[in-house]
Design a protein around this motif. Structure first.
Motif, PDB file in Angstrom:
ATOM      1  N   ALA A  13       0.823  -1.209   0.000  1.00  0.00           N
ATOM      2  CA  ALA A  13       0.000   0.000   0.000  1.00  0.00           C
ATOM      3  C   ALA A  13       0.863   1.268   0.000  1.00  0.00           C
ATOM      4  CB  ALA A  13      -0.923   0.003   1.208  1.00  0.00           C
ATOM      5  N   LYS A  14       2.074   1.175   0.546  1.00  0.00           N
ATOM      6  CA  LYS A  14       2.960   2.346   0.607  1.00  0.00           C
ATOM      7  C   LYS A  14       3.922   2.418  -0.582  1.00  0.00           C
ATOM      8  CE  LYS A  14       3.128   2.176   5.686  1.00  0.00           C
ATOM      9  NZ  LYS A  14       4.032   1.997   6.858  1.00  0.00           N
ATOM     10  N   ALA A  15       3.887   1.394  -1.426  1.00  0.00           N
ATOM     11  CA  ALA A  15       4.900   1.270  -2.474  1.00  0.00           C
ATOM     12  C   ALA A  15       4.485   1.894  -3.800  1.00  0.00           C
ATOM     13  CB  ALA A  15       5.229  -0.201  -2.695  1.00  0.00           C
ATOM     14  N   GLU A  16       5.508   2.283  -4.569  1.00  0.00           N
ATOM     15  CA  GLU A  16       5.315   2.616  -5.978  1.00  0.00           C
ATOM     16  C   GLU A  16       5.475   1.292  -6.732  1.00  0.00           C
ATOM     17  OE1 GLU A  16       8.397   5.333  -7.047  1.00  0.00           O
ATOM     18  OE2 GLU A  16       8.050   6.633  -5.312  1.00  0.00           O
ATOM     19  N   VAL A  17       4.466   0.893  -7.458  1.00  0.00           N
ATOM     20  CA  VAL A  17       4.505  -0.396  -8.140  1.00  0.00           C
ATOM     21  C   VAL A  17       4.529  -0.171  -9.649  1.00  0.00           C
ATOM     22  CG1 VAL A  17       3.367  -2.615  -8.496  1.00  0.00           C
ATOM     23  CG2 VAL A  17       3.281  -1.524  -6.242  1.00  0.00           C
ATOM     24  N   TYR A  18       5.489  -0.800 -10.326  1.00  0.00           N
ATOM     25  CA  TYR A  18       5.653  -0.668 -11.769  1.00  0.00           C
ATOM     26  C   TYR A  18       5.473  -2.053 -12.399  1.00  0.00           C
ATOM     27  CZ  TYR A  18       7.738   3.699 -10.239  1.00  0.00           C
ATOM     28  OH  TYR A  18       7.948   4.902  -9.632  1.00  0.00           O
ATOM     29  N   VAL A  19       4.611  -2.127 -13.381  1.00  0.00           N
ATOM     30  CA  VAL A  19       4.288  -3.403 -14.018  1.00  0.00           C
ATOM     31  C   VAL A  19       4.842  -3.428 -15.443  1.00  0.00           C
ATOM     32  CG1 VAL A  19       2.428  -4.952 -14.752  1.00  0.00           C
ATOM     33  CG2 VAL A  19       2.199  -3.642 -12.618  1.00  0.00           C
ATOM     34  N   ASP A  55       8.098  -5.089 -18.238  1.00  0.00           N
ATOM     35  CA  ASP A  55       9.550  -5.103 -18.366  1.00  0.00           C
ATOM     36  C   ASP A  55      10.130  -3.711 -18.558  1.00  0.00           C
ATOM     37  OD1 ASP A  55      12.056  -6.676 -18.662  1.00  0.00           O
ATOM     38  OD2 ASP A  55      12.031  -5.862 -20.685  1.00  0.00           O
ATOM     39  N   ALA A  56       9.537  -2.913 -19.455  1.00  0.00           N
ATOM     40  CA  ALA A  56      10.084  -1.579 -19.742  1.00  0.00           C
ATOM     41  C   ALA A  56      10.035  -0.688 -18.513  1.00  0.00           C
ATOM     42  CB  ALA A  56       9.320  -0.944 -20.898  1.00  0.00           C
ATOM     43  N   ALA A  57       8.880  -0.654 -17.830  1.00  0.00           N
ATOM     44  CA  ALA A  57       8.729   0.182 -16.638  1.00  0.00           C
ATOM     45  C   ALA A  57       9.628  -0.309 -15.513  1.00  0.00           C
ATOM     46  CB  ALA A  57       7.272   0.180 -16.187  1.00  0.00           C
ATOM     47  N   GLY A  58       9.742  -1.633 -15.367  1.00  0.00           N
ATOM     48  CA  GLY A  58      10.591  -2.192 -14.316  1.00  0.00           C
ATOM     49  C   GLY A  58      12.056  -1.874 -14.521  1.00  0.00           C
ATOM     50  N   LYS A  59      12.526  -1.995 -15.762  1.00  0.00           N
ATOM     51  CA  LYS A  59      13.933  -1.682 -16.058  1.00  0.00           C
ATOM     52  C   LYS A  59      14.229  -0.204 -15.853  1.00  0.00           C
ATOM     53  CE  LYS A  59      14.952  -5.434 -19.294  1.00  0.00           C
ATOM     54  NZ  LYS A  59      15.218  -5.805 -20.705  1.00  0.00           N
ATOM     55  N   GLU A  60      13.297   0.644 -16.247  1.00  0.00           N
ATOM     56  CA  GLU A  60      13.515   2.091 -16.085  1.00  0.00           C
ATOM     57  C   GLU A  60      13.591   2.456 -14.610  1.00  0.00           C
ATOM     58  OE1 GLU A  60      14.024   6.141 -17.083  1.00  0.00           O
ATOM     59  OE2 GLU A  60      14.389   4.238 -18.119  1.00  0.00           O
ATOM     60  N   ASP A  97      12.818  -9.528 -18.594  1.00  0.00           N
ATOM     61  CA  ASP A  97      11.392  -9.896 -18.557  1.00  0.00           C
ATOM     62  C   ASP A  97      10.800  -9.638 -17.174  1.00  0.00           C
ATOM     63  OD1 ASP A  97      11.422 -10.758 -21.239  1.00  0.00           O
ATOM     64  OD2 ASP A  97      12.186 -12.723 -20.637  1.00  0.00           O
ATOM     65  N   ILE A  98      10.970  -8.414 -16.706  1.00  0.00           N
ATOM     66  CA  ILE A  98      10.458  -8.042 -15.386  1.00  0.00           C
ATOM     67  C   ILE A  98       8.929  -7.997 -15.416  1.00  0.00           C
ATOM     68  CG2 ILE A  98      10.378  -6.210 -13.643  1.00  0.00           C
ATOM     69  CD1 ILE A  98      13.227  -5.459 -14.478  1.00  0.00           C
ATOM     70  N   ILE A  99       8.334  -8.632 -14.422  1.00  0.00           N
ATOM     71  CA  ILE A  99       6.875  -8.633 -14.305  1.00  0.00           C
ATOM     72  C   ILE A  99       6.414  -7.485 -13.426  1.00  0.00           C
ATOM     73  CG2 ILE A  99       4.865  -9.960 -13.503  1.00  0.00           C
ATOM     74  CD1 ILE A  99       6.541 -12.503 -14.005  1.00  0.00           C
ATOM     75  N   GLU A 100       7.135  -7.286 -12.318  1.00  0.00           N
ATOM     76  CA  GLU A 100       6.721  -6.251 -11.351  1.00  0.00           C
ATOM     77  C   GLU A 100       7.932  -5.718 -10.607  1.00  0.00           C
ATOM     78  OE1 GLU A 100       3.021  -6.507  -8.617  1.00  0.00           O
ATOM     79  OE2 GLU A 100       4.708  -7.089  -7.328  1.00  0.00           O
ATOM     80  N   CYS A 101       7.907  -4.419 -10.371  1.00  0.00           N
ATOM     81  CA  CYS A 101       8.933  -3.762  -9.558  1.00  0.00           C
ATOM     82  C   CYS A 101       8.226  -2.877  -8.543  1.00  0.00           C
ATOM     83  CB  CYS A 101       9.865  -2.924 -10.444  1.00  0.00           C
ATOM     84  SG  CYS A 101      11.018  -1.879  -9.506  1.00  0.00           S
ATOM     85  N   GLY A 102       8.572  -3.027  -7.284  1.00  0.00           N
ATOM     86  CA  GLY A 102       7.964  -2.200  -6.242  1.00  0.00           C
ATOM     87  C   GLY A 102       9.021  -1.492  -5.416  1.00  0.00           C
TER      88      GLY A 102
END
Length: 220
Positions: free
Chosen positions: A11-17, A19-24, A44-49
């Protein structure tokens, strides 16, 4: 091991879904912490938080990635799920990252820059083992520059090929000098035709006068 992110943390995280958004986001995070840009070569990143308040970051990719850092002479394995606490010049409490030391894989728990700075990156494994490497060994290589205006070159080639296929001759672009030369040629040709017309008219007049003179001579 499956990485479970508690609801209150998410809930406190910035979540990026994706590959492109995760790598950036990964690139920006490494840049903000002062760590080398190629330190997390995930694919092949699925999610970055990322939780800015605590520095907690997690990354999920489709499958684990084994990467060889040629300048450091080390193989590093990144699990399908990786997490860490990002701080200035440091990733600590790392999970999902292993480095090959001789014939065995050791689990890394911290990667940091030397303090004070010496241009070295220190990798610390569980059990007290640590190794130092030049920071530049983990800098991502820049992609090659694109060719000059490839779209236009491709379009011109395709257009010329299509015209040749249809039996057409591709049109050649002309310069101002070439255009002026063409105009001069057209004017010269037009003047020559006018001169021929005038000459023909004069010859016709002479033939008419001669034809009229013949009957008069016969009467006399």
């Amino acid at each position: 091991m499956t990485l479970t992110i508690p609801d209150d943390v998410r809930a406190k995280a910035e979540v990026y879904v994706g590959d492109a958004a995760g790598k950036e986001k990964t690139r920006l995070l490494l840049e903000e912490t002062g760590l080398p840009s190629g330190l997390l070569p995930l694919q092949d990143i699925i999610e970055c938080g990322y939780v800015e308040e605590t520095g907690f970051v997690w990354l999920k990719q489709k499958k684990k990635v084994d990467h060889y850092f040629a300048k450091a002479g080390r193989h590093v394995s990144y699990a399908a799920e990786v997490s860490a606490i990002a701080d200035k010049g440091r990733l600590k409490k790392i999970t999902g990252v292993k480095a090959k030391e001789l014939l065995i894989w050791v689990t890394l728990h911290e990667i940091c820059l030397d303090d004070p700075p010496t241009g070295k990156l220190v990798c610390k494994a569980i059990g007290g083992l640590s190794r130092s490497f030049p920071v530049e060994a983990f800098v991502a290589e820049a992609p090659p520059p694109p060719p000059n205006n490839p779209a236009a070159a491709t379009a011109d080639t395709t257009n010329n090929t299509q015209q040749a296929t249809n039996g057409e001759v591709p049109k050649k672009e002309t310069t101002n000098t070439e255009q002026q030369a063409d105009d001069d040629k057209e004017e010269s040709a037009a003047a020559a035709i006018d001169g021929i017309d005038e000459k023909m008219k004069e010859m016709n007049k002479e033939n008419v006068v001669q034809a009229e003179a013949v009957p008069l001579a016969a009467k006399n």
